[in-house]
Motif scaffolding. Structure first.
Motif, mmCIF file in Angstrom:
data_model
loop_
_atom_site.group_PDB
_atom_site.id
_atom_site.type_symbol
_atom_site.label_atom_id
_atom_site.label_comp_id
_atom_site.label_asym_id
_atom_site.label_seq_id
_atom_site.Cartn_x
_atom_site.Cartn_y
_atom_site.Cartn_z
ATOM 1 N N GLN A 73 0.810 -1.212 0.000
ATOM 2 C CA GLN A 73 0.000 0.000 0.000
ATOM 3 C C GLN A 73 0.853 1.275 0.000
ATOM 4 O O GLN A 73 0.307 2.377 0.000
ATOM 5 C CB GLN A 73 -0.906 0.016 1.231
ATOM 6 C CG GLN A 73 -1.928 -1.100 1.240
ATOM 7 C CD GLN A 73 -2.662 -1.183 2.568
ATOM 8 O OE1 GLN A 73 -2.062 -1.060 3.629
ATOM 9 N NE2 GLN A 73 -3.966 -1.384 2.489
ATOM 10 N N LEU A 74 2.152 1.140 -0.019
ATOM 11 C CA LEU A 74 3.045 2.295 0.010
ATOM 12 C C LEU A 74 2.943 3.117 -1.270
ATOM 13 O O LEU A 74 2.468 2.639 -2.301
ATOM 14 C CB LEU A 74 4.500 1.836 0.185
ATOM 15 C CG LEU A 74 4.872 1.225 1.521
ATOM 16 C CD1 LEU A 74 6.256 0.586 1.449
ATOM 17 C CD2 LEU A 74 4.838 2.263 2.629
ATOM 18 N N ALA A 75 3.426 4.348 -1.198
ATOM 19 C CA ALA A 75 3.511 5.194 -2.393
ATOM 20 C C ALA A 75 4.517 4.575 -3.369
ATOM 21 O O ALA A 75 5.464 3.915 -2.939
ATOM 22 C CB ALA A 75 3.937 6.600 -2.000
ATOM 23 N N THR A 76 4.328 4.806 -4.643
ATOM 24 C CA THR A 76 5.189 4.187 -5.651
ATOM 25 C C THR A 76 6.649 4.604 -5.521
ATOM 26 O O THR A 76 7.532 3.904 -5.993
ATOM 27 C CB THR A 76 4.698 4.515 -7.075
ATOM 28 O OG1 THR A 76 4.602 5.939 -7.207
ATOM 29 C CG2 THR A 76 3.348 3.893 -7.335
ATOM 30 N N SER A 77 6.919 5.716 -4.868
ATOM 31 C CA SER A 77 8.309 6.147 -4.693
ATOM 32 C C SER A 77 9.020 5.372 -3.582
ATOM 33 O O SER A 77 10.236 5.464 -3.441
ATOM 34 C CB SER A 77 8.358 7.640 -4.373
ATOM 35 O OG SER A 77 7.626 7.907 -3.189
ATOM 36 N N ASP A 78 8.278 4.572 -2.799
ATOM 37 C CA ASP A 78 8.856 3.834 -1.673
ATOM 38 C C ASP A 78 9.285 2.416 -2.031
ATOM 39 O O ASP A 78 9.810 1.699 -1.190
ATOM 40 C CB ASP A 78 7.868 3.782 -0.498
ATOM 41 C CG ASP A 78 7.644 5.148 0.123
ATOM 42 O OD1 ASP A 78 8.530 6.010 -0.029
ATOM 43 O OD2 ASP A 78 6.601 5.344 0.756
ATOM 44 N N TYR A 79 9.052 1.972 -3.280
ATOM 45 C CA TYR A 79 9.486 0.643 -3.695
ATOM 46 C C TYR A 79 9.946 0.662 -5.141
ATOM 47 O O TYR A 79 9.668 1.596 -5.883
ATOM 48 C CB TYR A 79 8.387 -0.411 -3.485
ATOM 49 C CG TYR A 79 7.059 -0.103 -4.127
ATOM 50 C CD1 TYR A 79 6.817 -0.410 -5.459
ATOM 51 C CD2 TYR A 79 6.022 0.456 -3.389
ATOM 52 C CE1 TYR A 79 5.598 -0.139 -6.048
ATOM 53 C CE2 TYR A 79 4.798 0.733 -3.966
ATOM 54 C CZ TYR A 79 4.597 0.426 -5.292
ATOM 55 O OH TYR A 79 3.389 0.697 -5.883
ATOM 56 N N VAL A 80 10.691 -0.368 -5.523
ATOM 57 C CA VAL A 80 11.224 -0.499 -6.877
ATOM 58 C C VAL A 80 10.648 -1.773 -7.479
ATOM 59 O O VAL A 80 10.631 -2.819 -6.819
ATOM 60 C CB VAL A 80 12.772 -0.582 -6.852
ATOM 61 C CG1 VAL A 80 13.330 -0.761 -8.233
ATOM 62 C CG2 VAL A 80 13.364 0.633 -6.183
ATOM 63 N N CYS A 81 10.188 -1.697 -8.722
ATOM 64 C CA CYS A 81 9.572 -2.857 -9.379
ATOM 65 C C CYS A 81 10.353 -3.242 -10.637
ATOM 66 O O CYS A 81 11.037 -2.419 -11.241
ATOM 67 C CB CYS A 81 8.130 -2.541 -9.765
ATOM 68 S SG CYS A 81 7.067 -2.189 -8.362
ATOM 69 N N THR A 82 10.210 -4.503 -11.021
ATOM 70 C CA THR A 82 10.805 -4.977 -12.258
ATOM 71 C C THR A 82 10.015 -4.403 -13.438
ATOM 72 O O THR A 82 8.824 -4.127 -13.315
ATOM 73 C CB THR A 82 10.778 -6.509 -12.339
ATOM 74 O OG1 THR A 82 9.411 -6.952 -12.206
ATOM 75 C CG2 THR A 82 11.621 -7.135 -11.258
ATOM 76 N N ASN A 83 10.675 -4.222 -14.559
ATOM 77 C CA ASN A 83 10.023 -3.700 -15.760
ATOM 78 C C ASN A 83 9.723 -4.835 -16.725
ATOM 79 O O ASN A 83 10.447 -5.818 -16.785
ATOM 80 C CB ASN A 83 10.920 -2.676 -16.459
ATOM 81 C CG ASN A 83 11.019 -1.392 -15.679
ATOM 82 O OD1 ASN A 83 10.065 -0.971 -15.043
ATOM 83 N ND2 ASN A 83 12.186 -0.765 -15.724
ATOM 84 N N SER A 84 8.664 -4.662 -17.505
ATOM 85 C CA SER A 84 8.308 -5.634 -18.525
ATOM 86 C C SER A 84 9.018 -5.282 -19.826
ATOM 87 O O SER A 84 9.165 -4.118 -20.163
ATOM 88 C CB SER A 84 6.801 -5.643 -18.746
ATOM 89 O OG SER A 84 6.475 -6.518 -19.787
ATOM 90 N N THR A 85 9.450 -6.301 -20.551
ATOM 91 C CA THR A 85 10.133 -6.055 -21.828
ATOM 92 C C THR A 85 9.206 -6.261 -23.020
ATOM 93 O O THR A 85 9.567 -5.914 -24.137
ATOM 94 C CB THR A 85 11.335 -6.996 -21.977
ATOM 95 O OG1 THR A 85 10.895 -8.347 -21.834
ATOM 96 C CG2 THR A 85 12.392 -6.681 -20.944
ATOM 97 N N ASN A 86 8.024 -6.805 -22.813
ATOM 98 C CA ASN A 86 7.102 -7.032 -23.931
ATOM 99 C C ASN A 86 5.768 -6.345 -23.651
ATOM 100 O O ASN A 86 4.745 -6.984 -23.525
ATOM 101 C CB ASN A 86 6.906 -8.525 -24.202
ATOM 102 C CG ASN A 86 6.448 -9.272 -22.966
ATOM 103 O OD1 ASN A 86 6.320 -8.706 -21.891
ATOM 104 N ND2 ASN A 86 6.193 -10.558 -23.122
ATOM 105 N N CYS A 87 5.803 -5.045 -23.557
ATOM 106 C CA CYS A 87 4.639 -4.241 -23.227
ATOM 107 C C CYS A 87 4.244 -3.372 -24.407
ATOM 108 O O CYS A 87 5.099 -2.774 -25.049
ATOM 109 C CB CYS A 87 4.982 -3.323 -22.049
ATOM 110 S SG CYS A 87 4.063 -3.694 -20.578
#
Length: 190
Positions: A73-87
């Motif tokens: 539930q944190l703000a998006t600036s508080d975590y890092v996510c993997t990126n998709s390569t086929n978007c």
């Protein structure tokens, strides 16, 4: 043998206990906290971790204040996510992908610090909306806007039909202006 656990390398020695990363401590979950409000949690340092209070006295048990919310539930600036390569971002409805997100080291939250999350596809190929619109207004009759966006078939069609005798050009100015026509690779404008 006294083997040092791997988390110790991320734990600063003799720093303030309240500033330790979450991997360096164990906290009791405060189930009576109210969502979104600041709550106090009782914590204890893990073995081989040394920290002090604000008076420079070594501590093992201490309290921290944090907002009562789960990690996802944190703000998006508080975590890092993997990126998709086929978007593909220019699709209706807008595409989403499964990402694995990890909370940043200095953020405290409840629950798992690594969690799955559905994110919208969001990437750019370097195309500017303002450039596409300017080309559509000035050289749209020759298909320059469509060539710029990587849509060479439509560009050739506009070139050999003189912009659909001006009608196709006017429609493209409107479609590019509102963002309906985008880059051929599916990316977003800059």
């Amino acid at each position: 043998s006294t083997e040092i656990p791997p988390y110790v390398t991320n734990c600063p020695s003799n720093g303030l206990c309240s500033r330790l990363p979450p991997d360096c401590m164990t906290c009791n979950t405060n189930y009576s906290c109210i969502y979104g409000k600041t709550a106090t949690f009782d914590c204890k340092v893990k073995p081989h971790v040394h920290c002090v209070d604000d008076k420079n006295h070594e501590q093992e048990n201490f309290t921290i204040n944090m907002t009562c919310q789960f990690c996802w539930q944190l703000a998006t600036s508080d975590y890092v996510c993997t990126n998709s390569t086929n978007c593909m971002t220019v699709s209706c409805p807008r595409q989403r992908y499964n990402a694995t997100c990890t909370v940043r080291d200095h953020i405290h939250c409840l629950g798992n610090r690594v969690f799955p999350k559905m994110l919208y596809c969001n990437w750019t190929g370097g195309y500017k909306w303002s450039t596409a619109l300017a080309l559509s207004i000035t050289l749209g009759g020759f298909g320059a806007d469509r060539f710029y966006l990587g849509q060479w078939r439509e560009g050739l069609g506009k070139l050999f039909s003189f912009g659909g005798l001006g009608i196709w050009t006017l429609i493209d100015v409107l479609l590019i202006g509102v963002g309906y026509v985008g880059p051929a690779d599916g990316s977003l404008y800059i």
